[in-house]
Design a protein around this motif. Structure first.
Motif, PDB file in Angstrom:
ATOM      1  N   GLY A   1     -12.816  -0.662  -5.698  1.00 17.89           N
ATOM      2  CA  GLY A   1     -11.719  -0.524  -4.750  1.00 17.89           C
ATOM      3  C   GLY A   1     -10.324  -0.530  -5.331  1.00 17.89           C
ATOM      4  O   GLY A   1      -9.348  -0.415  -4.582  1.00 17.89           O
TER       5      GLY A   1
ATOM      6  N   ARG B   1      -3.568 -15.167  -6.745  1.00 13.74           N
ATOM      7  CA  ARG B   1      -3.365 -14.981  -5.306  1.00 13.74           C
ATOM      8  C   ARG B   1      -2.158 -15.778  -4.821  1.00 13.74           C
ATOM      9  O   ARG B   1      -1.318 -15.261  -4.080  1.00 13.74           O
ATOM     10  CB  ARG B   1      -4.622 -15.393  -4.532  1.00 13.74           C
ATOM     11  CG  ARG B   1      -4.460 -15.251  -3.023  1.00 13.74           C
ATOM     12  CD  ARG B   1      -5.731 -15.616  -2.286  1.00 13.74           C
ATOM     13  NE  ARG B   1      -6.799 -14.660  -2.524  1.00 13.74           N
ATOM     14  CZ  ARG B   1      -6.927 -13.516  -1.872  1.00 13.74           C
ATOM     15  NH1 ARG B   1      -6.032 -13.156  -0.959  1.00 13.74           N
ATOM     16  NH2 ARG B   1      -7.937 -12.716  -2.135  1.00 13.74           N
TER      17      ARG B   1
ATOM     18  N   ALA C   1      -7.979  -5.170  -5.751  1.00 10.20           N
ATOM     19  CA  ALA C   1      -8.301  -4.124  -4.783  1.00 10.20           C
ATOM     20  C   ALA C   1      -7.728  -4.458  -3.405  1.00 10.20           C
ATOM     21  O   ALA C   1      -7.180  -3.590  -2.719  1.00 10.20           O
ATOM     22  CB  ALA C   1      -9.817  -3.948  -4.700  1.00 10.20           C
ATOM     23  N   GLU C   2      -7.827  -5.714  -3.025  1.00 12.15           N
ATOM     24  CA  GLU C   2      -7.373  -6.133  -1.692  1.00 12.15           C
ATOM     25  C   GLU C   2      -5.862  -6.006  -1.538  1.00 12.15           C
ATOM     26  O   GLU C   2      -5.370  -5.488  -0.528  1.00 12.15           O
ATOM     27  CB  GLU C   2      -7.801  -7.584  -1.447  1.00 12.15           C
ATOM     28  CG  GLU C   2      -7.245  -8.205  -0.179  1.00 12.15           C
ATOM     29  CD  GLU C   2      -7.425  -9.716  -0.147  1.00 12.15           C
ATOM     30  OE1 GLU C   2      -6.740 -10.366   0.669  1.00 12.15           O
ATOM     31  OE2 GLU C   2      -8.240 -10.253  -0.932  1.00 12.15           O
ATOM     32  N   LEU C   3      -5.106  -6.465  -2.542  1.00 10.75           N
ATOM     33  CA  LEU C   3      -3.657  -6.517  -2.398  1.00 10.75           C
ATOM     34  C   LEU C   3      -2.971  -5.240  -2.872  1.00 10.75           C
ATOM     35  O   LEU C   3      -1.787  -5.043  -2.615  1.00 10.75           O
ATOM     36  CB  LEU C   3      -3.103  -7.738  -3.137  1.00 10.75           C
ATOM     37  CG  LEU C   3      -3.578  -9.083  -2.566  1.00 10.75           C
ATOM     38  CD1 LEU C   3      -2.916 -10.236  -3.291  1.00 10.75           C
ATOM     39  CD2 LEU C   3      -3.292  -9.177  -1.074  1.00 10.75           C
ATOM     40  N   ASP C   4      -3.688  -4.378  -3.599  1.00  3.25           N
ATOM     41  CA  ASP C   4      -3.189  -3.043  -3.943  1.00  3.25           C
ATOM     42  C   ASP C   4      -1.831  -3.091  -4.631  1.00  3.25           C
ATOM     43  O   ASP C   4      -0.865  -2.460  -4.204  1.00  3.25           O
ATOM     44  CB  ASP C   4      -3.119  -2.185  -2.677  1.00  3.25           C
ATOM     45  CG  ASP C   4      -2.878  -0.717  -2.981  1.00  3.25           C
ATOM     46  OD1 ASP C   4      -3.281  -0.266  -4.073  1.00  3.25           O
ATOM     47  OD2 ASP C   4      -2.275  -0.019  -2.146  1.00  3.25           O
TER      48      ASP C   4
ATOM     49  N   ARG D   1     -11.625  -8.068  -7.025  1.00  2.00           N
ATOM     50  CA  ARG D   1     -11.513  -8.002  -5.562  1.00  2.00           C
ATOM     51  C   ARG D   1     -10.085  -8.246  -5.111  1.00  2.00           C
ATOM     52  O   ARG D   1      -9.579  -7.599  -4.182  1.00  2.00           O
ATOM     53  CB  ARG D   1     -12.458  -9.016  -4.909  1.00  2.00           C
ATOM     54  CG  ARG D   1     -13.938  -8.651  -5.028  1.00  2.00           C
ATOM     55  CD  ARG D   1     -14.782  -9.505  -4.107  1.00  2.00           C
ATOM     56  NE  ARG D   1     -14.734 -10.915  -4.444  1.00  2.00           N
ATOM     57  CZ  ARG D   1     -15.569 -11.514  -5.301  1.00  2.00           C
ATOM     58  NH1 ARG D   1     -16.522 -10.799  -5.916  1.00  2.00           N
ATOM     59  NH2 ARG D   1     -15.476 -12.808  -5.551  1.00  2.00           N
ATOM     60  N   LEU D   2      -9.405  -9.192  -5.769  1.00  2.00           N
ATOM     61  CA  LEU D   2      -8.021  -9.494  -5.415  1.00  2.00           C
ATOM     62  C   LEU D   2      -7.124  -8.284  -5.665  1.00  2.00           C
ATOM     63  O   LEU D   2      -6.286  -7.930  -4.822  1.00  2.00           O
ATOM     64  CB  LEU D   2      -7.535 -10.695  -6.229  1.00  2.00           C
ATOM     65  CG  LEU D   2      -6.087 -11.133  -6.007  1.00  2.00           C
ATOM     66  CD1 LEU D   2      -5.899 -11.643  -4.588  1.00  2.00           C
ATOM     67  CD2 LEU D   2      -5.690 -12.200  -7.021  1.00  2.00           C
TER      68      LEU D   2
ATOM     69  N   SER E   1       0.808  -1.210   0.000  1.00  2.00           N
ATOM     70  CA  SER E   1       0.000   0.000   0.000  1.00  2.00           C
ATOM     71  C   SER E   1       0.843   1.262   0.000  1.00  2.00           C
ATOM     72  O   SER E   1       0.356   2.342  -0.279  1.00  2.00           O
ATOM     73  CB  SER E   1      -0.923   0.012   1.223  1.00  2.00           C
ATOM     74  OG  SER E   1      -0.160  -0.015   2.410  1.00  2.00           O
TER      75      SER E   1
END
Length: 270
Positions: free
Chosen positions: A177, A106, A132-135, A129-130, A4
């Motif tokens: 996201g 992932r 967005a989650e791991l950025d 989603r992946l 991030s």
């Protein structure tokens, strides 16, 4: 550094990402590495040859490649991802993984890959989603439909169609996201168009490569699958790509790309 906190992707650097195919059905058979040792040897050759990163894939994305399940794809990638991630980290390079499958992606990121090359065109909500989650940086290729290997009728100006598609998709990805500065736009020319005769594909790709300013209007980096075959028309397309400019160039033969850049007086990035 936590993902991030990574900086935004630089624009205008013309960096080369060398291809390693863990899939045995790649049309560029010289890029295939079926063992960890072979993958590391090819990666060293690519990095020594001027690449700033490696793009690793375990399942072909052309219409000629067989579709395989998650475990088969991962069996081709497992071990190679870990070894290449360590090599790239030591060499200050990036490692992207090219896959349709969110679960494969992932696992690859957990094993040290640093970039998503979303072969599904971010059409699978789980891949979105992946990302967005791991950025992490994510290459988002234009696709004509949910399966870019399927033949689709193409009418009108492809540049207008591609830009209209990104205008629709970008707000959706951001709304889900994905940070906008993480996105890298790929016009999808590596997919074909599938099923077309070469003369039509050549005209289509030439039109797209000559009109990259339209994609550049989105203010995001551009990722191009650079031509690797040695014909007059492929050489012409490569020169157009270089003259038009790109931020990431996925290449099988960095020596040929760098030779063309030198001939045209263009420097590669790092």
């Amino acid at each position: 550094m936590p993902r991030s906190e990574q900086s935004a992707i630089p624009v205008g650097s013309m960096r080369l990402y060398g291809v390693i195919n863990a899939s045995p059905d790649s049309l560029a058979d010289f890029s295939v590495a079926t063992t960890v040792e072979g993958a590391v040897a090819r990666a060293c050759e690519l990095l020594d040859g001027g690449c700033a990163g490696i793009d690793l894939g375990g399942a072909g994305s052309t219409q000629f490649a067989a579709r395989v399940d998650i475990e088969v794809e991962w069996s081709r990638l497992g071990g190679k991802v870990q070894a290449l991630a360590g090599l790239c980290r030591d060499r200050g390079a990036e490692l992207s993984v090219d896959s349709w499958q969110p679960e494969v992606m992932r696992r690859a990121l957990e094993c040290g890959a640093t970039m998503i090359n979303a072969a599904d065109g971010l059409q699978n909500p789980a891949m979105v989603r992946l990302a967005a989650e791991l950025d992490v940086p994510v290459v988002a290729p234009f696709v004509w439909g949910p399966d870019p290997k399927a033949s689709r009728p193409v009418t009108g100006d492809p540049v207008e169609t591609i830009c209209a598609w990104f205008r629709r998709q970008l707000p959706q990805w951001e709304g889900a996201g994905i940070q906008r500065h993480r996105l890298i736009l790929d016009p999808g020319t590596g997919f074909g168009p599938p099923g077309w005769e070469w003369a039509d594909r050549y005209r289509y790709q030439k039109r797209v490569y000559e009109s990259l300013d339209a994609l550049r209007a989105f203010g995001l980096p551009i990722y191009l699958p650079l031509p690797w075959k040695q014909t007059d028309q492929h050489d012409e397309l490569l020169e157009i790509c270089i003259r038009s400019g790109f931020d990431y160039g996925r290449c099988h033969r960095p020596d040929r790309v760098l030779e063309a850049m030198a001939r045209l007086g263009v420097a590669a990035g790092s």
